[in-house]
Design a protein around this motif. Structure first.
Motif, PDB file in Angstrom:
ATOM      1  N   MET A  85      13.835 -16.999 -23.512  1.00 21.49           N
ATOM      2  CA  MET A  85      14.388 -15.720 -23.954  1.00 21.49           C
ATOM      3  C   MET A  85      15.638 -15.960 -24.806  1.00 21.49           C
ATOM      4  SD  MET A  85      13.367 -12.637 -23.238  1.00 21.49           S
ATOM      5  CE  MET A  85      12.909 -12.283 -21.586  1.00 21.49           C
ATOM      6  N   GLU A  86      16.447 -16.906 -24.339  1.00 19.12           N
ATOM      7  CA  GLU A  86      17.687 -17.244 -25.044  1.00 19.12           C
ATOM      8  C   GLU A  86      17.366 -17.770 -26.440  1.00 19.12           C
ATOM      9  OE1 GLU A  86      21.289 -16.851 -25.563  1.00 19.12           O
ATOM     10  OE2 GLU A  86      20.496 -16.363 -23.575  1.00 19.12           O
ATOM     11  N   GLU A  87      16.363 -18.665 -26.489  1.00 15.55           N
ATOM     12  CA  GLU A  87      15.964 -19.236 -27.780  1.00 15.55           C
ATOM     13  C   GLU A  87      15.449 -18.149 -28.703  1.00 15.55           C
ATOM     14  OE1 GLU A  87      13.180 -22.360 -27.145  1.00 15.55           O
ATOM     15  OE2 GLU A  87      14.718 -23.713 -26.373  1.00 15.55           O
ATOM     16  N   GLN A  88      14.659 -17.254 -28.116  1.00 17.55           N
ATOM     17  CA  GLN A  88      14.095 -16.172 -28.904  1.00 17.55           C
ATOM     18  C   GLN A  88      15.205 -15.282 -29.471  1.00 17.55           C
ATOM     19  OE1 GLN A  88      10.983 -16.342 -29.340  1.00 17.55           O
ATOM     20  NE2 GLN A  88      10.726 -14.527 -30.603  1.00 17.55           N
ATOM     21  N   LYS A  89      16.173 -14.990 -28.589  1.00 19.00           N
ATOM     22  CA  LYS A  89      17.292 -14.142 -29.014  1.00 19.00           C
ATOM     23  C   LYS A  89      18.064 -14.810 -30.138  1.00 19.00           C
ATOM     24  CE  LYS A  89      18.533 -11.458 -24.963  1.00 19.00           C
ATOM     25  NZ  LYS A  89      19.346 -11.535 -23.768  1.00 19.00           N
ATOM     26  N   GLN A 118      14.269  -9.081  -4.581  1.00 12.37           N
ATOM     27  CA  GLN A 118      15.181  -9.579  -5.612  1.00 12.37           C
ATOM     28  C   GLN A 118      14.525  -9.567  -6.981  1.00 12.37           C
ATOM     29  OE1 GLN A 118      17.479 -13.189  -4.592  1.00 12.37           O
ATOM     30  NE2 GLN A 118      16.725 -12.886  -2.530  1.00 12.37           N
ATOM     31  N   MET A 119      13.219  -9.954  -6.982  1.00 14.76           N
ATOM     32  CA  MET A 119      12.502 -10.001  -8.263  1.00 14.76           C
ATOM     33  C   MET A 119      12.447  -8.636  -8.915  1.00 14.76           C
ATOM     34  SD  MET A 119       9.182 -12.416  -8.225  1.00 14.76           S
ATOM     35  CE  MET A 119       8.870 -13.097  -6.638  1.00 14.76           C
ATOM     36  N   SER A 120      12.284  -7.611  -8.074  1.00 18.23           N
ATOM     37  CA  SER A 120      12.128  -6.276  -8.643  1.00 18.23           C
ATOM     38  C   SER A 120      13.394  -5.809  -9.348  1.00 18.23           C
ATOM     39  CB  SER A 120      11.742  -5.290  -7.543  1.00 18.23           C
ATOM     40  OG  SER A 120      12.817  -5.144  -6.648  1.00 18.23           O
ATOM     41  N   HIS A 121      14.515  -6.475  -9.056  1.00 19.56           N
ATOM     42  CA  HIS A 121      15.763  -6.061  -9.711  1.00 19.56           C
ATOM     43  C   HIS A 121      16.060  -6.866 -10.970  1.00 19.56           C
ATOM     44  CE1 HIS A 121      16.642  -3.257  -6.642  1.00 19.56           C
ATOM     45  NE2 HIS A 121      16.648  -4.172  -5.692  1.00 19.56           N
ATOM     46  N   ILE A 122      15.243  -7.915 -11.207  1.00 24.42           N
ATOM     47  CA  ILE A 122      15.525  -8.763 -12.366  1.00 24.42           C
ATOM     48  C   ILE A 122      15.083  -8.053 -13.638  1.00 24.42           C
ATOM     49  CG2 ILE A 122      14.974 -10.929 -13.517  1.00 24.42           C
ATOM     50  CD1 ILE A 122      14.596 -12.159 -10.782  1.00 24.42           C
ATOM     51  N   THR A 123      15.987  -8.007 -14.589  1.00 22.02           N
ATOM     52  CA  THR A 123      15.600  -7.471 -15.884  1.00 22.02           C
ATOM     53  C   THR A 123      15.807  -8.566 -16.909  1.00 22.02           C
ATOM     54  OG1 THR A 123      17.823  -6.707 -16.288  1.00 22.02           O
ATOM     55  CG2 THR A 123      16.302  -5.132 -15.288  1.00 22.02           C
ATOM     56  N   GLU A 124      15.337  -8.289 -18.102  1.00 23.21           N
ATOM     57  CA  GLU A 124      15.404  -9.281 -19.160  1.00 23.21           C
ATOM     58  C   GLU A 124      16.856  -9.697 -19.433  1.00 23.21           C
ATOM     59  OE1 GLU A 124      15.390  -7.475 -22.820  1.00 23.21           O
ATOM     60  OE2 GLU A 124      16.541  -9.277 -23.263  1.00 23.21           O
ATOM     61  N   SER A 125      17.792  -8.765 -19.207  1.00 26.52           N
ATOM     62  CA  SER A 125      19.170  -9.081 -19.592  1.00 26.52           C
ATOM     63  C   SER A 125      19.869 -10.000 -18.595  1.00 26.52           C
ATOM     64  CB  SER A 125      19.963  -7.785 -19.752  1.00 26.52           C
ATOM     65  OG  SER A 125      19.883  -7.055 -18.550  1.00 26.52           O
ATOM     66  N   ASP A 126      19.511  -9.905 -17.279  1.00 24.71           N
ATOM     67  CA  ASP A 126      20.224 -10.779 -16.346  1.00 24.71           C
ATOM     68  C   ASP A 126      19.370 -11.956 -15.897  1.00 24.71           C
ATOM     69  OD1 ASP A 126      18.486  -9.438 -14.818  1.00 24.71           O
ATOM     70  OD2 ASP A 126      19.949  -8.466 -13.525  1.00 24.71           O
ATOM     71  N   LEU A 127      18.372 -12.268 -16.695  1.00 23.77           N
ATOM     72  CA  LEU A 127      17.484 -13.383 -16.378  1.00 23.77           C
ATOM     73  C   LEU A 127      18.263 -14.686 -16.271  1.00 23.77           C
ATOM     74  CD1 LEU A 127      14.497 -13.484 -15.918  1.00 23.77           C
ATOM     75  CD2 LEU A 127      14.178 -14.007 -18.309  1.00 23.77           C
ATOM     76  N   ALA A 128      19.219 -14.855 -17.161  1.00 23.72           N
ATOM     77  CA  ALA A 128      19.936 -16.132 -17.214  1.00 23.72           C
ATOM     78  C   ALA A 128      20.932 -16.258 -16.068  1.00 23.72           C
ATOM     79  CB  ALA A 128      20.648 -16.247 -18.555  1.00 23.72           C
ATOM     80  N   THR A 129      21.471 -15.123 -15.619  1.00 24.87           N
ATOM     81  CA  THR A 129      22.531 -15.191 -14.620  1.00 24.87           C
ATOM     82  C   THR A 129      21.998 -15.131 -13.197  1.00 24.87           C
ATOM     83  OG1 THR A 129      22.766 -12.817 -14.800  1.00 24.87           O
ATOM     84  CG2 THR A 129      24.225 -14.141 -16.150  1.00 24.87           C
ATOM     85  N   ILE A 130      20.734 -14.744 -13.055  1.00 30.39           N
ATOM     86  CA  ILE A 130      20.205 -14.529 -11.712  1.00 30.39           C
ATOM     87  C   ILE A 130      20.048 -15.854 -10.959  1.00 30.39           C
ATOM     88  CG2 ILE A 130      17.692 -14.686 -12.086  1.00 30.39           C
ATOM     89  CD1 ILE A 130      19.000 -11.634 -10.494  1.00 30.39           C
ATOM     90  N   ASN A 131      20.420 -15.857  -9.688  1.00 31.96           N
ATOM     91  CA  ASN A 131      20.194 -17.030  -8.859  1.00 31.96           C
ATOM     92  C   ASN A 131      19.683 -16.545  -7.509  1.00 31.96           C
ATOM     93  OD1 ASN A 131      20.118 -19.605  -7.931  1.00 31.96           O
ATOM     94  ND2 ASN A 131      22.277 -19.621  -7.337  1.00 31.96           N
ATOM     95  N   ASP A 145      12.354 -22.273 -11.024  1.00 38.86           N
ATOM     96  CA  ASP A 145      12.170 -23.036 -12.267  1.00 38.86           C
ATOM     97  C   ASP A 145      11.594 -22.145 -13.356  1.00 38.86           C
ATOM     98  OD1 ASP A 145      13.129 -25.212 -11.034  1.00 38.86           O
ATOM     99  OD2 ASP A 145      11.199 -26.243 -10.792  1.00 38.86           O
ATOM    100  N   MET A 146      10.619 -21.321 -12.936  1.00 40.42           N
ATOM    101  CA  MET A 146       9.991 -20.440 -13.908  1.00 40.42           C
ATOM    102  C   MET A 146      11.011 -19.461 -14.496  1.00 40.42           C
ATOM    103  SD  MET A 146       7.256 -17.469 -13.293  1.00 40.42           S
ATOM    104  CE  MET A 146       8.595 -16.444 -12.782  1.00 40.42           C
ATOM    105  N   LEU A 147      11.881 -18.953 -13.619  1.00 39.69           N
ATOM    106  CA  LEU A 147      12.936 -18.042 -14.089  1.00 39.69           C
ATOM    107  C   LEU A 147      13.809 -18.746 -15.112  1.00 39.69           C
ATOM    108  CD1 LEU A 147      14.433 -15.976 -11.171  1.00 39.69           C
ATOM    109  CD2 LEU A 147      13.135 -15.210 -13.128  1.00 39.69           C
ATOM    110  N   ALA A 148      14.168 -20.002 -14.773  1.00 37.03           N
ATOM    111  CA  ALA A 148      15.048 -20.743 -15.679  1.00 37.03           C
ATOM    112  C   ALA A 148      14.368 -20.967 -17.024  1.00 37.03           C
ATOM    113  CB  ALA A 148      15.429 -22.077 -15.048  1.00 37.03           C
ATOM    114  N   ARG A 149      13.071 -21.303 -16.951  1.00 35.84           N
ATOM    115  CA  ARG A 149      12.343 -21.534 -18.206  1.00 35.84           C
ATOM    116  C   ARG A 149      12.262 -20.250 -19.023  1.00 35.84           C
ATOM    117  NH1 ARG A 149       8.848 -24.450 -15.068  1.00 35.84           N
ATOM    118  NH2 ARG A 149       7.293 -22.801 -15.076  1.00 35.84           N
ATOM    119  N   LEU A 150      11.992 -19.151 -18.316  1.00 34.70           N
ATOM    120  CA  LEU A 150      11.919 -17.862 -19.011  1.00 34.70           C
ATOM    121  C   LEU A 150      13.244 -17.532 -19.670  1.00 34.70           C
ATOM    122  CD1 LEU A 150       9.955 -15.355 -16.775  1.00 34.70           C
ATOM    123  CD2 LEU A 150       9.406 -16.178 -19.043  1.00 34.70           C
TER     124      LEU A 150
END
Lengths: 482, 223
Positions: free
Chosen positions: A249-253, A208-221, A240-245
């Motif tokens: 990322m959202e803040e950065q954007k 699952q991790m290998s499919h995560i990209t920066e764009s779907d970081l927020a939606t991934i569960n 938790d780490m994913l959520a923090r990332l």
């Protein structure tokens, strides 16, 4: 570091362990088995010896008959393989050794002996003869003394081929080796299987991790339906780490989009101004105004870029800012001096109420902090009013209060004031020239110095920015170390 | 044509107002904050609203939604620095007709404004033909049977507005509302003066009777 497979390592450990256990057990079993076999052979030899002795020393039968009987007896015993015997006399006097029983001697012995022969010695031993191995018993009987037959000894040696026993032992060892190999192989296989089963949730996570990209970081569960108890904390902290990332990322954007918005606005302004001047022929005054306007826009862009750089410089964990002991009151005096012309121009009265206070920090950053606070007061307070800077100090901290008579910040917006690019709704007038970053930078500097900043604002007291900075250097050092 | 610009960056608002006035002769109203802008959009009838998104007081999209829930069909052009595809989609989905991101080209901006106004009156062709009369809205030229007619800017705007609404009766009040900005002293006889001048210029022999007067109702141009 060299990569080693966990499966291989655990497999090898288990295999070695099993090998040791199997080897010990096999050793014990082998020993017991061999012991048993040998004991069996020895018992056979001993009972045969008794029979041979009985036959030899009995009064009945001729020599020939006895020989025949002896042969029959021993042949009957030869179930284990070849069986052999040898009987001889020793003459202690002549020193001669006689093989086989001579008729005379035998008779003499059997006729005249008054008592039974005495067992002098009996030895069990392994023999090797003609490349054949034997188990043998050797018994030595002392003949009773009498006149006609002086001190003589009868030796009886019986040998039984131990070939069969060795064969049996060999079979047993083969069985042990095969069984041991099977046990070790099974242990290896089982370990691999258990590990594979145990690591399965990790594989599914990795997939699952290998499919995560920066764009779907927020939606991934990520879903791990059959995760083992031991891995729950890992999966949880991973999520938790994913959520923090995602949040970072959202803040950065948001920051980048806000920054782009703020940068585009003066560019749009400048472009529209210049194009308007270009559309048709204008008079000199119009061109002069256009140039002045465009320069103003350039200044605004320049200011914004500087502040963005300043912010990223302060925020950067690797930023090298020289820290030293500084007189905070001197820093504030310098800043007031710097703002004097602008304050005079706008008719502000500045009332400083400073006291000496030393602080360990960055001179440059603290200057920037008070610059921004005074700038803010000048921008948003009504002209021709009083701005005051008060300073209090105690053993642990310094508190600085920058006060103006503005007081138009709604209560619910006080906390948002330090957000980047935030301008309170009423004052959101770009003509004030603010970039929306000044207070964000101020807050970041205060945090870097381990202090706190907050704002109070209402119509009766005006607006008060309260900064408290700790004097304790150790706090700052640890914060920097973080 | 009357345009409302809701933009908090005052100089930018004035610049685009200036280009619309100088280039197209539109009547332009300015508003520098959201609440005031919404009030103006509700209380006057505009041919086009230029809307910024990040506004003090009220967000541009909220203004747009408020306008659209009132069944106001005035074309809206969003002019903002937020230019990501999702921003554009959101803007258009909220009921705007066009989306232009800052920094923008003035020429493009004006062309888009004109297209939006033209479309809102159901005209696809920038050349409007009314019998022998042809109005080229791009070059702002009027020809009758191929002969060029020279009109003053106000005469042209009056004719253009009537032509855009060809087939409908246009009252004097409507003409005033769409041709003059908020600050204009309104006298309805100004319109009568322009109409009579127009008639003299485009049809001196009174052969075609292009602009009809319906007593007590207004003017009518047959499409």
């Amino acid at each position: 570091m060299k990569l080693r497979s966990l499966k291989a390592r655990i497999g090898v450990c288990i295999a070695i362990l099993m090998l040791i256990v199997v080897a010990i057990l096999s050793g014990i079993a082998y020993h017991e088995f061999k012991e048993g076999l040998w004991k069996n052979m020895d018992l056979t030899l001993q009972s045969d010896l008794q029979q041979v002795k009985g036959l030899l020393f009995s009064a009945q039968g001729s020599e020939m008959e006895k020989k025949q009987e002896l042969t029959d007896l021993l042949n009957a015993q030869a179930t284990f393989g070849s069986f052999d015997y040898q009987i001889w006399f020793e003459d202690h006097i002549s020193g001669q050794t006689e093989m086989y029983i001579t008729s005379d001697l035998y008779h003499a012995y059997t006729q005249h002996s008054a008592s039974a022969p005495v067992l002098e010695k009996s030895v069990l031993l392994d023999l090797n003869y003609n490349n054949q191995s034997y188990r043998a018993i050797w018994a030595r009987y002392a003949m009773p003394h009498n006149r006609s037959i002086p001190g003589q000894t009868v030796n009886i040696a019986l040998a039984i081929s131990s070939h069969y026993a060795f064969h049996e032992v060999g079979e047993f060892v083969r069985v042990l080796l095969i069984a041991g190999a099977i046990v070790i192989w099974a242990a290896w296989g089982l370990t691999q299987q258990i590990l594979r089963w145990g690591l399965k949730p990790l594989h599914s996570l990795a997939e699952q991790m290998s499919h995560i990209t920066e764009s779907d970081l927020a939606t991934i569960n990520p879903s791990c339906p059959d995760v083992h108890l031991e891995l729950v904390s890992f999966v949880t902290s991973w999520k938790d780490m994913l959520a923090r990332l995602a949040k970072a990322m959202e803040e950065q954007k948001r920051f980048i989009s806000d920054a782009a918005h703020e940068l585009k606005t003066p560019i749009a302004l400048m472009k529209s101004t210049l194009q308007l001047a270009q559309i048709k022929k204008r008079d000199t005054e119009y061109y002069e105004n256009t140039i002045a306007d465009a320069l103003e826009d350039v200044d605004r862009l320049h200011n914004l870029v500087n502040q963005l750089l300043e912010l990223s410089r302060i925020e950067s964990p690797t930023s090298i800012t020289r820290r030293e002991w500084i007189h905070l009151n001197n820093v504030i005096e310098d800043v007031i001096e710097y703002h004097k012309p602008l304050l005079d121009e706008k008719g502000f009265v500045l009332k400083p109420d400073l006291c000496p206070a030393d602080l360990y920090g960055s001179r440059e950053q603290l200057q920037c902090l008070f610059n921004n606070l005074i700038d803010n007061a000048i921008k948003y307070a009504p002209p021709k009013t009083t701005i005051s800077i008060a300073m209090k100090t105690d053993d642990n901290s310094v508190t600085i209060i920058v006060h103006d008579e503005g007081g138009n910040i709604p209560q619910e917006e006080c906390g948002l004031l330090f957000e980047r690019f935030y301008r309170i709704s009423k004052a959101r007038d770009r003509n004030s020239g603010g970039s929306g970053l000044g207070l964000a930078i101020a807050k970041e500097i205060v945090l870097q110095h381990g202090g706190q900043i907050h704002v109070e604002s209402n119509h009766t007291i005006g607006t008060r920015f309260i900064v408290s900075l700790p004097k304790n250097t150790r706090n700052q050092e640890t914060r920097n170390a973080d | 044509m009357r345009v409302l610009i809701i933009e908090d960056e005052k100089r930018l608002a004035k610049n685009i107002a200036q280009v619309l006035i100088e280039h197209e002769g539109y009547a332009v109203d300015l508003s520098f904050d959201g609440i005031d802008g919404l009030h103006m959009a509700k209380s006057n009838s505009y041919d086009l609203i230029i809307l910024d998104l990040r506004l003090p007081g009220m967000h541009g999209l909220d203004i747009l939604k408020a306008i659209r829930t009132q069944k106001n069909t005035t074309p809206v052009l969003i002019l903002t620095a937020c230019g990501t595809p999702s921003d554009v989609i959101k803007g258009l989905d909220c009921g705007s007709d066009d989306y232009l991101t800052k920094p923008f080209d003035m020429g493009e901006f004006v062309a888009r404004c004109k297209a939006l106004i033209r479309r809102s009156y159901g005209k696809a062709n920038p050349r409007i033909t009314i019998g022998p009369l042809v109005i080229d809205t791009v070059a702002r030229k009027v020809t009758l049977n191929g002969n060029h007619i020279i009109l003053s800017p106000m005469e042209y705007h009056t004719l253009e507005y009537l032509a855009l609404r060809a087939g409908q009766v246009v009252s004097k009040e409507e003409l005033l509302e769409h041709l003059y900005d908020f600050n204009w002293e309104r006298f309805s006889n100004v319109i009568e003066v322009y109409i009579s001048m127009l008639r003299k210029k485009i049809d001196p022999q009174k052969k075609y009777n292009i602009i009809k007067t319906l007593r007590g109702q207004g003017y009518l141009v047959e499409g």
